[in-house]
Enzyme design. Structure first.
Site, short mmCIF file in Angstrom:
data_model
loop_
_atom_site.label_atom_id
_atom_site.label_comp_id
_atom_site.label_asym_id
_atom_site.label_seq_id
_atom_site.Cartn_x
_atom_site.Cartn_y
_atom_site.Cartn_z
N SER A 180 0.84 -1.20 0.00
CA SER A 180 0.00 0.00 0.00
C SER A 180 0.87 1.25 0.00
O SER A 180 0.38 2.36 -0.22
CB SER A 180 -0.94 0.01 1.21
OG SER A 180 -0.24 -0.27 2.41
N LYS A 198 4.81 -11.38 3.12
CA LYS A 198 3.39 -11.63 2.89
C LYS A 198 3.15 -11.74 1.39
O LYS A 198 3.69 -10.95 0.61
CB LYS A 198 2.53 -10.51 3.48
CG LYS A 198 1.04 -10.69 3.19
CD LYS A 198 0.15 -9.85 4.09
CE LYS A 198 0.00 -8.41 3.67
NZ LYS A 198 -0.57 -8.20 2.33
N GLU A 224 -9.01 -9.84 3.86
CA GLU A 224 -9.38 -8.45 3.55
C GLU A 224 -10.77 -8.39 2.94
O GLU A 224 -11.09 -9.08 1.97
CB GLU A 224 -8.33 -7.85 2.59
CG GLU A 224 -8.66 -6.40 2.23
CD GLU A 224 -7.48 -5.65 1.60
OE1 GLU A 224 -6.35 -6.18 1.56
OE2 GLU A 224 -7.71 -4.51 1.16
O1 KIV Z 1 -0.40 -3.42 1.66
C1 KIV Z 1 -1.15 -3.37 2.65
O2 KIV Z 1 -1.25 -2.35 3.35
C2 KIV Z 1 -1.92 -4.56 2.98
C3 KIV Z 1 -2.97 -4.42 4.05
C4 KIV Z 1 -4.16 -3.76 3.50
C5 KIV Z 1 -3.29 -5.72 4.69
O3 KIV Z 1 -1.74 -5.57 2.41
#
Ligand code: KIV
Length: 271
Positions: A52, A120, A189
């Site tokens: 993000s 992740k 999400e």
């Molecule tokens: O990139 C991010 O901030 C995320 C969150 C929304 C979980 O993956």
């Protein structure tokens, strides 16, 4: 040399124990040294160096443009700041899908160059080969299902996912597959709260929700959103803990006015 552990207070094992004793897990994004230091001081359990960053740091419409080098830069900045939380870094779009060797190479670069604790990845069985290869190198993985923003061009919208039975069933199967493969936690999400409840109850690993309701083992928010830095973004799931857009705006306006009026600097603010 320490032989006691990773040096990090929060570990993937401790997160598992938190779930077992019903202690909720608090996770927030951070992308830079200064804010990561404050987030750490606030007692956060997990910092996500999220892709993000492409939106809130770089101003892109989607998360797709951010590169591996840029994610590593953000992760390094965060790692210089934090002592306690577990730091998880997003593998960016195009660095792990469809090529498990490249996936391992990307994850290894993040771990080596930033010294973060885990990565992740977005997706379920379709990226299983990449997940297994990364895990085989001893790199902890947090999964991410539901609304997976790297697939926005497939979805066509940021609306709630898995409202229909078929998609919900695939999501449940994917969640189990990620746990069985060895992921240490899962982000869900923007899915219905009752679906997230079922998955949270069925899995042994911690489930962290964003727009996935109150039954998850923990919650994650994007820092800029919860601080109210973007006053145009107000989805239902977002609780704002500050209104920094207005705070920043007023501070900047006051500064401009003070400079223009020759009020700043004054006699005591010069040498
Ligand atoms: O990139 C991010 O901030 C995320 C969150 C929304 C979980 O993956």
């Amino acid at each position: 040399m320490s032989t006691e552990g990773t040096g990090r207070v929060l570990t993937t094992h401790k997160l598992l124990e938190m779930k077992e004793r019903g202690e909720k897990i608090a996770m927030l994004t951070a992308y830079d040294y200064t804010s990561a230091k404050i987030v750490d001081a606030a007692g956060i359990d997990i910092i996500l160096v999220g892709d993000s960053a492409a939106n809130v740091m770089a101003g892109h419409e989607t998360t797709l443009p951010i590169t591996l080098d840029q994610m590593i830069y953000h992760a390094q900045s965060v790692m210089r700041a934090v002592k306690n939380p577990l730091v998880v870094v997003d593998l960016p779009f195009g660095t792990y899908q469809g090529n498990s060797k490249e996936a391992l190479h990307s994850a290894v670069r993040i771990m080596k160059e930033s010294e973060a604790d885990a990565v992740k990845l977005e997706g379920g069985v379709e990226i299983m080969e990449s997940i297994q290869r990364i895990l085989s190198a001893g790199i902890p993985i947090m999964g991410h299902l539901g609304l997976t923003p790297q697939s926005i061009h497939k979805f066509g919208t940021y609306a709630v996912r898995a409202k229909e039975k078929a998609e919900a069933e695939k999501l449940i199967a994917d969640a189990h597959a990620l746990e069985d493969a060895g992921c240490f936690a899962l982000v869900l999400e923007k899915i219905p709260a009752l679906l997230a409840k079922r998955i949270t109850e069925e899995l042994k690993i911690p489930v962290i929700g964003i727009g996935a309701g109150k039954y998850c083992d923990g919650q994650v928010l994007v820092m800029h959103d919860m601080l109210g830095l973007n006053n145009k973004f107000s989805p239902r799931f977002l609780r704002r803990y500050a209104n920094l857009y207005d705070e920043y705006l007023n501070a900047f306006k006051n500064y401009v006015a003070d400079v223009k009026s020759c009020d700043f600097p004054n006699d005591s603010e010069q040498y």
